[in-house]
Write an enzyme that holds these catalytic residues in place. Sequence first.
Site, mmCIF file in Angstrom:
data_model
loop_
_atom_site.group_PDB
_atom_site.id
_atom_site.type_symbol
_atom_site.label_atom_id
_atom_site.label_comp_id
_atom_site.label_asym_id
_atom_site.label_seq_id
_atom_site.Cartn_x
_atom_site.Cartn_y
_atom_site.Cartn_z
ATOM 1 N N ASP A 111 -12.543 13.245 70.244
ATOM 2 C CA ASP A 111 -12.487 14.618 70.757
ATOM 3 C C ASP A 111 -13.352 15.605 69.990
ATOM 4 O O ASP A 111 -13.523 16.739 70.428
ATOM 5 C CB ASP A 111 -11.030 15.124 70.723
ATOM 6 C CG ASP A 111 -10.176 14.392 71.732
ATOM 7 O OD1 ASP A 111 -10.667 14.161 72.840
ATOM 8 O OD2 ASP A 111 -9.032 14.046 71.400
ATOM 9 N N HIS A 154 -6.977 9.907 63.059
ATOM 10 C CA HIS A 154 -6.540 9.035 64.147
ATOM 11 C C HIS A 154 -5.466 8.099 63.624
ATOM 12 O O HIS A 154 -5.543 7.662 62.478
ATOM 13 C CB HIS A 154 -7.727 8.213 64.685
ATOM 14 C CG HIS A 154 -7.451 7.622 66.024
ATOM 15 N ND1 HIS A 154 -6.778 6.445 66.178
ATOM 16 C CD2 HIS A 154 -7.732 8.080 67.272
ATOM 17 C CE1 HIS A 154 -6.663 6.197 67.471
ATOM 18 N NE2 HIS A 154 -7.234 7.169 68.162
HETATM 19 N N1 ACO Z 1 -6.360 17.919 59.557
HETATM 20 C C1 ACO Z 1 -5.754 18.043 58.373
HETATM 21 N N2 ACO Z 1 -4.927 17.113 57.846
HETATM 22 C C2 ACO Z 1 -4.703 16.005 58.589
HETATM 23 C C3 ACO Z 1 -5.303 15.806 59.842
HETATM 24 C C4 ACO Z 1 -6.163 16.812 60.329
HETATM 25 N N3 ACO Z 1 -6.765 16.683 61.514
HETATM 26 N N4 ACO Z 1 -4.899 14.630 60.365
HETATM 27 C C5 ACO Z 1 -4.073 14.097 59.451
HETATM 28 N N5 ACO Z 1 -3.951 14.916 58.376
HETATM 29 C C6 ACO Z 1 -3.188 14.659 57.136
HETATM 30 C C7 ACO Z 1 -1.692 14.880 57.336
HETATM 31 O O1 ACO Z 1 -1.332 16.206 57.018
HETATM 32 C C8 ACO Z 1 -1.123 13.846 56.391
HETATM 33 O O2 ACO Z 1 -1.257 14.357 55.087
HETATM 34 P P1 ACO Z 1 -0.143 13.985 53.962
HETATM 35 O O3 ACO Z 1 -0.229 12.490 53.807
HETATM 36 O O4 ACO Z 1 -0.552 14.755 52.762
HETATM 37 O O5 ACO Z 1 1.178 14.432 54.528
HETATM 38 C C9 ACO Z 1 -2.083 12.667 56.497
HETATM 39 O O6 ACO Z 1 -3.349 13.258 56.870
HETATM 40 C C10 ACO Z 1 -1.683 11.634 57.553
HETATM 41 O O7 ACO Z 1 -1.524 12.301 58.787
HETATM 42 P P2 ACO Z 1 -0.430 11.928 59.863
HETATM 43 O O8 ACO Z 1 -0.154 13.112 60.725
HETATM 44 O O9 ACO Z 1 0.740 11.279 59.190
HETATM 45 O O10 ACO Z 1 -1.201 10.798 60.679
HETATM 46 P P3 ACO Z 1 -0.838 10.312 62.115
HETATM 47 O O11 ACO Z 1 -1.415 8.950 62.255
HETATM 48 O O12 ACO Z 1 0.614 10.481 62.394
HETATM 49 O O13 ACO Z 1 -1.593 11.357 63.092
HETATM 50 C C11 ACO Z 1 -3.246 12.412 64.390
HETATM 51 C C12 ACO Z 1 -2.791 11.106 63.710
HETATM 52 C C13 ACO Z 1 -2.102 12.977 65.264
HETATM 53 C C14 ACO Z 1 -4.422 12.120 65.303
HETATM 54 C C15 ACO Z 1 -3.639 13.447 63.303
HETATM 55 O O14 ACO Z 1 -4.706 12.931 62.529
HETATM 56 C C16 ACO Z 1 -4.000 14.810 63.883
HETATM 57 O O15 ACO Z 1 -3.111 15.632 64.092
HETATM 58 N N6 ACO Z 1 -5.319 15.069 64.161
HETATM 59 C C17 ACO Z 1 -5.728 16.305 64.758
HETATM 60 C C18 ACO Z 1 -5.477 16.274 66.285
HETATM 61 C C19 ACO Z 1 -6.453 15.361 66.998
HETATM 62 O O16 ACO Z 1 -7.660 15.419 66.803
HETATM 63 N N7 ACO Z 1 -5.896 14.536 67.919
HETATM 64 C C20 ACO Z 1 -6.702 13.627 68.748
HETATM 65 C C21 ACO Z 1 -6.499 12.208 68.331
HETATM 66 S S1 ACO Z 1 -7.541 11.134 69.245
HETATM 67 C C22 ACO Z 1 -6.790 11.053 70.722
HETATM 68 O O17 ACO Z 1 -5.610 11.127 70.893
HETATM 69 C C23 ACO Z 1 -7.629 10.834 71.835
#
Ligand code: ACO
Length: 425
Positions: free
Chosen positions: A360, A303
């Site tokens: 979710d 998140h």
């Molecule tokens: N699975 C694997 N790796 C992940 C995940 C995940 N679900 N989420 C983040 N990471 C990793 C990224 O690859 C990144 O790694 P790095 O630092 O080595 O490059 C690090 O964790 C940070 O991730 P970001 O994408 O920069 O974090 P951001 O805050 O931009 O994204 C998000 C948040 C979009 C929710 C992300 O965690 C994600 O894609 N999760 C999966 C989709 C999801 O469940 N979305 C629902 C969110 S809740 C909602 O909107 C109601």
Amino acid sequence: MSEKAKLVLGENTYELPVITGTENEKAIDITKLRAQSGYVTLDSGYMNTGACTSAITFLDGELGILKYRGYSIEEIAEKSSFLETAYLVNYGKLPTEAEMKAFSVKVASYDDVPEGIKTQIKAFPKDAHPMAVLSSNIVSLSAFYHSLCAQDLTPAQKDEAFAQLIGQIKVVSAYAYRHSQGKEFVKSDKSLDYCSDFIHMMTGDKNVSRDVAKALDVLLILHVDHEQNCSTSSVRMVGSSKANIFATISAGVDALWGPLHGGANQAVLEMLAEIKDSGKDYKQFLAEVKDKNSSSRLMGFGHRVYKNFDPRAKIIKVACDTVLNTLGVQDPLLDIAKGLEEVALKDEYFVSRKLYPNVDFYSGIIYRALGIPTNMFTVMFAIGRLPGWMAQWKEMVEQDGFKICRPRQIYTGDVTNKYKDIKSR
Ligand code: ACO
């Protein structure tokens, strides 16, 4: 003396006011920075940008706290109802009995949509995604309710629009579902509460169990508002141009659809089903999502704001067990979800990046147990989030200093090109 930040740019030093919120959050106010210095700030993805002040929702991502209008999400989920929570976020206070009754009656009065909307829903292909049907029919309501499309709505019109959209989003969603199944629309029954009526309109069955209706009600409460997330920011952005309320809310639906936001609940279920069908073990699957060459992620994990745990996910996990036990449903996908969570929470990759289950991760399993099909999950999220979008829009248009949202950029393209005739390129 009020706190100030100092910014040194070459020979010049600028003093920037520090704003402190009621929960002691601090922000450096840069509203005059460009006028004073010629500089703007750059913050891709808005990781550090407060786009507004707001009195609706507070969340602390480090401590895992979420409050609507100062009430903890745990207490609201336990004691309140979806409609009461909607009232709370929009009007800033819990309703009296009389106010609650009047509000519920008003919402229930919007128990149908114009014939043109019904015709339009029926014109969609049966396999259309219900989010497409929802978004386009919400914006289409503007063609039928001209007075609510005025540039500035009166307080009474805002109240009307609030109740109307809460009532009609249920109708459009249920009709979209019925159409996808090739079935006739089911007329709303005013004697039922909001969630029971929604299930009735989807299934045609009026005997909705209390447990099922309550479980759905809690899920909607948990989704009501979440401060400046992607869809809410879209609502504020579009609404700031004074686009009408239907166009504004439709933009929120569109933003919510994406798998990195509300679309994640559908994506989680598809991911769990894929793990089940492929027979992969959790470690093998996690290795894939950790692989930087793969684009897959552990859906329902991570998140932007919560870096400890998502308090909504905790409530949902408990609700999930309760609902499945109460309904006597055994779902192998729940076992896979629990297993994945257990392994991921011990895995260095997820621990070091502070990736926890979000709202979710378990919500889809409850929707499934309630008989709601996978492609309707994000629609359920939209129904829950609608009051938050409306409240945020109202707060924005009523705030002193209201302005169209218009970020700036730093241009990185070519500087001077000479135009060549098409034949000589
Ligand atoms: N699975 C694997 N790796 C992940 C995940 C995940 N679900 N989420 C983040 N990471 C990793 C990224 O690859 C990144 O790694 P790095 O630092 O080595 O490059 C690090 O964790 C940070 O991730 P970001 O994408 O920069 O974090 P951001 O805050 O931009 O994204 C998000 C948040 C979009 C929710 C992300 O965690 C994600 O894609 N999760 C999966 C989709 C999801 O469940 N979305 C629902 C969110 S809740 C909602 O909107 C109601």
